[in-house]
Design a protein around this motif. Structure first.
Motif, mmCIF file in Angstrom:
data_model
loop_
_atom_site.group_PDB
_atom_site.id
_atom_site.type_symbol
_atom_site.label_atom_id
_atom_site.label_comp_id
_atom_site.label_asym_id
_atom_site.label_seq_id
_atom_site.Cartn_x
_atom_site.Cartn_y
_atom_site.Cartn_z
ATOM 1 N N VAL A 101 -16.123 1.697 -12.883
ATOM 2 C CA VAL A 101 -15.378 2.619 -13.567
ATOM 3 C C VAL A 101 -16.093 3.609 -13.018
ATOM 4 O O VAL A 101 -17.084 4.306 -13.936
ATOM 5 N N HIS A 104 -14.400 10.339 -14.434
ATOM 6 C CA HIS A 104 -13.510 10.260 -13.767
ATOM 7 C C HIS A 104 -13.254 11.848 -14.353
ATOM 8 O O HIS A 104 -12.707 10.693 -15.411
ATOM 9 N N ASP A 126 -19.975 2.424 -9.997
ATOM 10 C CA ASP A 126 -18.633 1.471 -9.098
ATOM 11 C C ASP A 126 -19.372 1.729 -7.356
ATOM 12 O O ASP A 126 -19.234 2.356 -6.633
ATOM 13 N N THR A 132 -12.837 1.364 -9.411
ATOM 14 C CA THR A 132 -12.311 2.653 -10.229
ATOM 15 C C THR A 132 -10.842 3.292 -9.083
ATOM 16 O O THR A 132 -10.110 3.515 -9.721
ATOM 17 N N PRO A 320 -14.050 7.301 -6.326
ATOM 18 C CA PRO A 320 -14.805 7.049 -7.368
ATOM 19 C C PRO A 320 -16.008 7.966 -6.954
ATOM 20 O O PRO A 320 -17.144 8.233 -6.943
#
Length: 468
Positions: A101, A104, A126, A132, A320
């Motif tokens: 992931v 973010h 990722d 993600t 991502p």
């Protein structure tokens, strides 16, 4: 992992990690007892073998889109604003075992949980543009003016990378050409360790949008370790495990659906392809996919282990590659692939599990699964191998009363019922009509009589004698 393969379950995203499992029909049966002695350690979170990321296979790009106040169509049926009046997932840790992931801004507090693909990694890369998207569907925070948010926007995400299509065993590229794709990498033994690692870290929900699809009963030692891991996580650590049901592009020998000539057959008697970890349905909530109209997605693999379904086509989630949203992945060959698959149906159910655990903290993992299944929008048969007990309903899962026990995962048989005959209709009351007709007839008769009576009078007074 030997000759076994492992795949993510996006409809057009296949992470083939090795050759297939073989061929031939399966001698179907319910899972045998699990050997708890095969439980693997949870650490260290390192690849089981040395790996490499070929320079000619950069990370996949994405197609941006989906930002703005409009709620994505796939989320409208979930009625999330109504569900959030009851719970928003606060206090819940959800582990995402996937392709990693990416950090973010809408995943605050993302927890690096380890990397079974790249040595020295921590799970926050990722490359595949998959994990993600999964994490965003579970727990993306709300933003003013944005219609998209995760199902449980206040839940925290832990990332554990277990697979990637863009890595391979070190040295595997020696016989490849410059344009050949990597073999992919992801070991079932690593998945078993990742499940235990997530459970030991305190994850209340574990999302696994990955499947392996053997065509014979999965009885190897590595499969046994995975079974021991899901049992340990569900029973010993009280974690809700949610897994994808699999797609027909990765599970090549898909299982049949209902036989209209034998609708009440036990679906376990007609298994052509096993799907793990969904196979261990005593401990795993398996999720199929439905389209925008609530119909089973054509790619969703049916099976006797399917528990519920959720929207899984044309998904919007966190990008991502930037701080916004994305609607599709772009392969290194330039192919634009929308996010569709049971991979993306499962995390929405994981989000619902986080909501339920937040609202009902005293429920066990098994009771959370039962609540989600009991409050789903059930098909006419009560259960079927495509959508299980039905499409998930977050509002009902957070507010309805549920039965103490669900019926088994079998279609309900046809029932014969004598409907009551309708009572004869009462004789019509034509009084008003008759009175109107009689009255009209009398008036007409009087008019005719009056007209006829006028003839003699006109003749007597209207004619004159003209004689001299």
């Amino acid at each position: 992992m030997g000759s076994k393969g492992f795949h993510t379950t996006a409809a057009a995203l296949t992470l083939a990690l090795s050759v297939s499992f073989g061929a031939g029909p399966a001698a179907a049966d319910h899972p045998p007892p699990i050997d708890a002695g095969l439980l693997p350690p949870g650490g260290p979170a390192t690849p089981p073998t040395e790996t490499e990321h070929p320079a000619n296979s950069p990370c996949f790009s994405t197609q941006a889109g989906g930002d703005g106040p409009t709620i994505p169509p796939t989320q409208r049926t979930l009625e999330l604003p109504d569900a959030w009046q009851f719970a928003r997932g606060a206090g819940q840790l959800v582990a995402v075992i996937d392709t990693g992931v990416s950090p973010h801004p809408r995943l605050p507090g993302l927890i690096p949980g380890g990397d079974y693909v790249a040595a020295g990694g921590d799970g926050i890369e990722d490359c595949d543009a998959h994990g993600t998207i999964v994490a965003g569907l579970i727990g993306a925070a709300q933003l003013p003016g944005q219609g998209f948010a995760g199902v449980a926007p206040e839940a925290r995400i832990m990332t554990i990378r277990q697979t990637s299509a863009l890595y391979q065993t070190k040295g595997a590229g020696k016989e490849k050409g410059p344009d050949d794709m990597p073999d992919g990498y992801g070991k079932i033994s690593a998945l078993a360790s990742a499940v235990r690692r997530a459970a030991d870290a305190g994850a209340r929900v574990i999302n696994i949008s990955l499947v392996a699809c053997p065509t014979s009963e999965p009885t190897s030692a590595e499969m046994g370790a995975l079974g021991a891991a899901v049992q340990y996580a569900a029973l010993d650590k009280d974690a809700v495990i949610v897994a994808a049901a699999g797609n027909t592009d990765t599970c090549k020998a898909s299982n049949p659906g209902l036989d209209p000539l034998h609708p009440t057959d036990d679906p376990w008697d007609h298994v052509n392809s096993y799907v793990v970890p969904a196979w261990w349905d005593a401990y795993v909530l398996s999720v199929g996919s439905v389209d925008a109209f609530g119909q089973p997605s054509k790619f969703s693999v049916p099976g006797p282990w399917v528990g519920v379904a959720a929207p899984g086509e044309n998904i919007i989630s966190l990008d991502p590659r930037n701080t916004g949203l994305t609607t599709a992945k772009v392969t290194n060959q330039g192919q634009v692939t929308p996010y569709s698959g049971t991979s993306f149906a499962a995390p929405q159910v994981s989000g619902v599990a986080a909501l339920v655990r937040s609202r009902f903290p005293d429920l066990s993992a098994a009771e959370v699964i039962q609540r989600i299944e009991a409050t789903a929008h059930a098909p006419g048969e009560g259960w079927n191998p495509y959508i299980g007990y039905g499409t998930v309903d977050p509002v009902a899962a957070l507010s309805d009363q549920v039965p103490r026990q669900l019926p088994p995962k079998l279609p309900a048989g046809a029932r014969e019922q004598q409907l009551p005959l309708p009572k004869p209709a009462p004789a019509p009351d034509n009084t008003a009509r008759d009175v109107a007709l009689i009255g009209t007839g009398i008036v007409a008769l009087l008019l005719v009589l009056g007209f006829l009576a006028s003839f003699p009078l006109r003749r007597r007074f209207g004619v004159h004698d003209t004689a001299a």
